[in-house]
Write a protein that holds these residues in place. Structure first.
Motif, PDB file in Angstrom:
ATOM      1  N   TRP A   1     -11.621   7.345   7.110  1.00  0.00           N
ATOM      2  CA  TRP A   1     -10.471   6.438   7.152  1.00  0.00           C
ATOM      3  C   TRP A   1     -10.910   4.985   6.998  1.00  0.00           C
ATOM      4  CZ3 TRP A   1      -5.935   6.611   5.588  1.00  0.00           C
ATOM      5  CH2 TRP A   1      -4.989   5.655   5.947  1.00  0.00           C
TER       6      TRP A   1
ATOM      7  N   ASN B   1      -4.790  15.185  12.837  1.00  0.00           N
ATOM      8  CA  ASN B   1      -4.278  14.995  11.475  1.00  0.00           C
ATOM      9  C   ASN B   1      -3.157  13.947  11.501  1.00  0.00           C
ATOM     10  OD1 ASN B   1      -5.981  17.107  10.816  1.00  0.00           O
ATOM     11  ND2 ASN B   1      -4.419  18.287   9.733  1.00  0.00           N
ATOM     12  N   PHE B   2      -3.016  13.203  10.436  1.00  0.00           N
ATOM     13  CA  PHE B   2      -1.933  12.222  10.382  1.00  0.00           C
ATOM     14  C   PHE B   2      -1.554  11.929   8.948  1.00  0.00           C
ATOM     15  CE2 PHE B   2      -5.791   9.630  10.157  1.00  0.00           C
ATOM     16  CZ  PHE B   2      -5.497   8.710   9.162  1.00  0.00           C
TER      17      PHE B   2
ATOM     18  N   ILE C   1      -9.288   1.929   4.529  1.00  0.00           N
ATOM     19  CA  ILE C   1      -8.702   0.637   4.933  1.00  0.00           C
ATOM     20  C   ILE C   1      -9.623  -0.526   4.570  1.00  0.00           C
ATOM     21  CG2 ILE C   1      -7.259   1.633   6.722  1.00  0.00           C
ATOM     22  CD1 ILE C   1      -9.237   0.571   8.790  1.00  0.00           C
TER      23      ILE C   1
ATOM     24  N   THR D   1      -5.890  19.769   4.762  1.00  0.00           N
ATOM     25  CA  THR D   1      -4.807  19.092   4.043  1.00  0.00           C
ATOM     26  C   THR D   1      -4.827  19.367   2.540  1.00  0.00           C
ATOM     27  OG1 THR D   1      -6.198  17.114   4.154  1.00  0.00           O
ATOM     28  CG2 THR D   1      -4.352  17.227   5.680  1.00  0.00           C
TER      29      THR D   1
ATOM     30  N   LYS E   1       6.330  17.325  -5.245  1.00  0.00           N
ATOM     31  CA  LYS E   1       7.209  16.290  -4.657  1.00  0.00           C
ATOM     32  C   LYS E   1       7.191  15.006  -5.492  1.00  0.00           C
ATOM     33  CE  LYS E   1       7.010  13.266  -0.589  1.00  0.00           C
ATOM     34  NZ  LYS E   1       6.359  13.075   0.718  1.00  0.00           N
ATOM     35  N   TYR E   2       6.019  14.676  -6.044  1.00  0.00           N
ATOM     36  CA  TYR E   2       5.917  13.445  -6.832  1.00  0.00           C
ATOM     37  C   TYR E   2       6.162  13.684  -8.329  1.00  0.00           C
ATOM     38  CZ  TYR E   2       4.658  10.699  -2.779  1.00  0.00           C
ATOM     39  OH  TYR E   2       4.706  10.052  -1.570  1.00  0.00           O
TER      40      TYR E   2
ATOM     41  N   ALA F   1     -14.391  11.838  10.253  1.00  0.00           N
ATOM     42  CA  ALA F   1     -13.000  11.396  10.122  1.00  0.00           C
ATOM     43  C   ALA F   1     -12.910   9.878  10.239  1.00  0.00           C
ATOM     44  CB  ALA F   1     -12.135  12.069  11.183  1.00  0.00           C
TER      45      ALA F   1
ATOM     46  N   PHE G   1      -0.441   8.492   6.814  1.00  0.00           N
ATOM     47  CA  PHE G   1      -0.197   7.049   6.805  1.00  0.00           C
ATOM     48  C   PHE G   1       0.571   6.727   5.538  1.00  0.00           C
ATOM     49  CE2 PHE G   1      -1.133   2.698   5.503  1.00  0.00           C
ATOM     50  CZ  PHE G   1      -0.778   2.013   6.652  1.00  0.00           C
ATOM     51  N   TYR G   2       1.748   6.175   5.743  1.00  0.00           N
ATOM     52  CA  TYR G   2       2.616   5.907   4.596  1.00  0.00           C
ATOM     53  C   TYR G   2       3.385   4.631   4.891  1.00  0.00           C
ATOM     54  CZ  TYR G   2       6.154   6.745   0.977  1.00  0.00           C
ATOM     55  OH  TYR G   2       6.976   6.627  -0.119  1.00  0.00           O
TER      56      TYR G   2
ATOM     57  N   SER H   1       0.850  -1.188   0.000  1.00  0.00           N
ATOM     58  CA  SER H   1       0.000   0.000   0.000  1.00  0.00           C
ATOM     59  C   SER H   1       0.886   1.239   0.000  1.00  0.00           C
ATOM     60  CB  SER H   1      -0.906  -0.006   1.241  1.00  0.00           C
ATOM     61  OG  SER H   1      -1.617   1.211   1.332  1.00  0.00           O
ATOM     62  N   PRO H   2       1.499   1.534  -1.141  1.00  0.00           N
ATOM     63  CA  PRO H   2       2.515   2.593  -1.158  1.00  0.00           C
ATOM     64  C   PRO H   2       1.959   4.019  -1.160  1.00  0.00           C
ATOM     65  CG  PRO H   2       2.244   1.677  -3.343  1.00  0.00           C
ATOM     66  CD  PRO H   2       1.361   0.872  -2.441  1.00  0.00           C
ATOM     67  N   THR H   3       0.626   4.169  -1.265  1.00  0.00           N
ATOM     68  CA  THR H   3       0.054   5.517  -1.302  1.00  0.00           C
ATOM     69  C   THR H   3       0.384   6.300  -0.029  1.00  0.00           C
ATOM     70  OG1 THR H   3      -1.793   4.644  -2.598  1.00  0.00           O
ATOM     71  CG2 THR H   3      -2.115   6.795  -1.536  1.00  0.00           C
ATOM     72  N   GLU H   4       0.774   7.551  -0.204  1.00  0.00           N
ATOM     73  CA  GLU H   4       0.958   8.430   0.965  1.00  0.00           C
ATOM     74  C   GLU H   4      -0.382   9.105   1.270  1.00  0.00           C
ATOM     75  OE1 GLU H   4       4.174  11.253   0.677  1.00  0.00           O
ATOM     76  OE2 GLU H   4       3.644  12.211   2.577  1.00  0.00           O
ATOM     77  N   PHE H   5      -1.008   8.696   2.376  1.00  0.00           N
ATOM     78  CA  PHE H   5      -2.295   9.270   2.760  1.00  0.00           C
ATOM     79  C   PHE H   5      -2.055  10.460   3.685  1.00  0.00           C
ATOM     80  CE2 PHE H   5      -3.162   4.767   1.938  1.00  0.00           C
ATOM     81  CZ  PHE H   5      -4.206   4.863   1.031  1.00  0.00           C
ATOM     82  N   VAL H   6      -2.506  11.621   3.246  1.00  0.00           N
ATOM     83  CA  VAL H   6      -2.336  12.838   4.054  1.00  0.00           C
ATOM     84  C   VAL H   6      -3.725  13.228   4.531  1.00  0.00           C
ATOM     85  CG1 VAL H   6      -1.511  15.207   4.043  1.00  0.00           C
ATOM     86  CG2 VAL H   6      -0.324  13.467   2.688  1.00  0.00           C
ATOM     87  N   PHE H   7      -3.953  13.035   5.827  1.00  0.00           N
ATOM     88  CA  PHE H   7      -5.309  13.007   6.374  1.00  0.00           C
ATOM     89  C   PHE H   7      -5.516  14.114   7.395  1.00  0.00           C
ATOM     90  CE2 PHE H   7      -8.791  11.677   9.002  1.00  0.00           C
ATOM     91  CZ  PHE H   7      -9.592  10.852   8.215  1.00  0.00           C
ATOM     92  N   GLY H   8      -6.602  14.850   7.251  1.00  0.00           N
ATOM     93  CA  GLY H   8      -6.980  15.786   8.308  1.00  0.00           C
ATOM     94  C   GLY H   8      -7.404  17.140   7.790  1.00  0.00           C
ATOM     95  N   LYS H   9      -7.629  18.034   8.751  1.00  0.00           N
ATOM     96  CA  LYS H   9      -8.133  19.370   8.423  1.00  0.00           C
ATOM     97  C   LYS H   9      -7.152  20.126   7.527  1.00  0.00           C
ATOM     98  CE  LYS H   9     -10.860  19.713  12.612  1.00  0.00           C
ATOM     99  NZ  LYS H   9     -11.103  20.311  13.931  1.00  0.00           N
TER     100      LYS H   9
END
Lengths: 390, 390
Positions: A248, B3-4, A252, A18, A28-29, A244, B6-7, A8-16
């Motif tokens: 998430w 906030n978090f 998953i 974002t 960056k990518y 939230a 996941f990577y 699961s290589p995705t970078e998940f950037v989670f939250g207010k």
């Protein structure tokens, strides 16, 4: 437990807030020019599209726009998007929306560097060997497409609704997930998302594979969290914590976390795809009709795991009569779906007289003689399940 | 929920015979020459090292070998490994073993391209900007190092045991996990691994962050699975299903799956690190001594989450007296640890008269005035916890 690969290589950037990072992350990518893909006007009206564009500009990432993607996304928009991407020299797809928008962007990503017809990938006539990068700003927690390498597209000519799975190339490199962006989702859409993510888990949970204790517990824990938070959300659609948690869970449910080492089922999804392909209903609403019917069938033919579901998710008391336990769990699930405003039979879905023969014919023509694994459905079984959903 | 990000980009290849894929995977990830890092003779005696070398040869990947890594790995081996890697022009580290071997390999990976002293990274004097790739063949489920970007090394001169965290550079690109490789782990080592992974989860679970239902459920589900499978393993060390479940639990305990969006605690780990730095005990055994003491302290000062743990993990009946519930949970946890053959106090750990003042001094010199988050420990609190472990 079966052998498996978890990747699961995705970078998940989670939250207010974002979404303000989208430009920096695209840069960056390695993006130089992205195609922003979106659906209707809600991302425009909410100001989200403007915030995304501003962030891209600030990071020196160019963009073009491609809107108008509808639910149950279609091949014609994919062809259109591929042409624009080639003309505009896009090097990263940036869907801003939910599963339909993301799935369209993935199909475009695979189609751009391919000389043939992108539909070849969906009918197994060609393999995806290159693709544009995909990154996501998620606004609808449901399909889990933000963390998967899957895309589901309907061909308008034939009403074939088929899926493609290329985890190594089509998984988003990053996915931005701000639960606040989901505040304005109508209750029905929220509920459809809840059904979709629950069934993603259940397709993995209903398995005959032995010794999958950790998988069972992760599935059960995620389902329990979804149900609790969905009740809260029904009370207050702007409950950040509930939004939230749901958001998430949707990820998953479908990125491989749940269901490691299991032979998966997927019959409910395939049964539903035939319905939404013909009748153009919302996938989640189709699932809330199909799944209780499938579980009722399974309760009779192979109740073990359905009874465990009933006990651990809904607290149905243990009993020697597993079928009775299982059916009590189905009743509770229907009650939960109804509470959320979801249909639990064809009539409530707005289809008075479904063409069950045609649905079953299409299903087994697309998927073969047997569908599913927990119980292997013949065409007659599939018809019976459709009838149980009347 | 906080906030978090996941990577977890590591490709986990899990199951029977998967070590045969090591050559193909090393080649896929661009290795030309790897350093095989290992501990004592067990990987030699079992034939694993030969199988790994054969697989590398078949894929045309060169290798050199570096054995003799001990538990609680030390800086001197890191310096030695760095020199060899430079001389041999190694481009990928390949630890074959458990946490100590992997952590040593990660420290070497960071040290090779750095002109200064690698210890600079551990004391915060320099940041890791480049590193050799790391890939893993795991033989001990415990530390979770196969899925994390962390390394813990002890400096022999000063007995400082410090950790480094560089997820973007030190996370393994792939980790091969064959549960059969863990059949020969002695029961005590198996038990120490169980304690280590459980505490990795508990450091995340014991949080004051609100609205973390999904995190709670994933933590509780994983803990429940570990406990159930550890009982099975105690009966039959060659139970593949139990070994497989335990092995995967050790990974998700520490790769970010559990504990999303939570402020984490880590006091128990830091309390333990001071013990194993001075007395050279096994980390997991140190944890099974420290954690019940920490929980007893927390039960008095802030019982809420400890009571929830007691209820949901061990089925302690709900009560208005949260402290009583919490303490009942601690008793059950101690009973479980004892059943596995783990010590639950200093005496059982083989330390009759621990130097509590020195342990607490070292802890707060290394970690500051307050340690932990769920309860913020002063030096006096830390001493009290060490005394509770007598």
């Amino acid at each position: 437990m079966n052998n498996f690969v978890f990747y699961s290589p995705t970078e998940f950037v989670f939250g207010k807030d974002t979404e303000m990072q989208v430009g920096a992350l695209a840069h960056k990518y390695g993006a130089r020019k992205v195609m922003i893909v979106y659906g209707g006007g809600s991302v425009v009206r909410s100001g989200l599209l403007d915030r995304v564009k501003k962030s891209l500009q600030e990071s020196g990432v160019g963009y073009c726009e491609f809107g108008g993607i509808q639910p149950n996304p279609v091949d014609t928009k994919v062809y259109e998007g591929i042409e624009i991407c080639r003309r505009e020299q896009v090097d990263m797809m940036l869907p801003v929306g939910g599963g339909s928008v993301i799935d369209t962007a993935k199909a475009i990503a695979a189609g751009v560097p391919y000389a043939g017809d992108f539909w070849d990938f969906f009918i197994g006539r060609a393999k995806v060997s290159r693709a544009l990068k995909v990154a996501v700003v998620l606004t609808i927690p449901a399909a889990g497409s933000e963390g998967s390498g899957n895309s589901v597209i309907t061909k308008v000519d034939t009403l074939q609704k088929l899926s493609l799975r290329v985890p190594e190339l089509l998984r988003p490199v990053f996915s931005i997930m701000n639960p606040e962006l989901t505040y304005t989702l109508p209750p029905f859409q929220t509920a459809c998302g809840v059904a979709d993510m629950m069934v993603h888990i259940m397709e993995r949970y209903f398995t005959n594979t032995q010794d999958v204790e950790i998988s069972d517990r992760l599935c059960e824990g995620t389902l329990t969290a979804i149900i609790k938070e969905a009740y809260r959300l029904k009370q207050n659609p702007e409950d950040y914590g509930a939004r939230a948690n749901i958001m998430w869970c949707g990820t998953i449910a479908h990125n491989g976390t749940c269901g490691v080492g299991c032979e998966e089922d997927w019959a409910s999804h395939f049964l539903e795809h035939e319905i939404s392909a013909i009748y153009d209903v919302t996938h989640g609403a189709g699932l809330s009709v199909v799944v209780p019917a499938w579980m009722t069938f399974a309760a009779e033919h192979h109740p073990k795991k359905v009874a465990q579901f009933a006990s651990r998710i809904f607290g149905i008391p243990e009993s020697e009569d597993l079928e009775e336990m299982a059916l009590a769990g189905v009743a509770r699930l229907k009650h939960f779906f109804r509470y959320l405003g979801l249909p639990v039979n064809f009539k409530e879905l707005g289809i008075e007289h479904p063409d069950i023969d045609r649905l079953a014919e299409n299903l087994h023509r697309n998927k073969g003689e047997f569908v599913g694994n927990y119980v292997k459905l013949t065409k007659e079984n599939s018809k019976e399940i459709y009838r149980l959903a009347l």
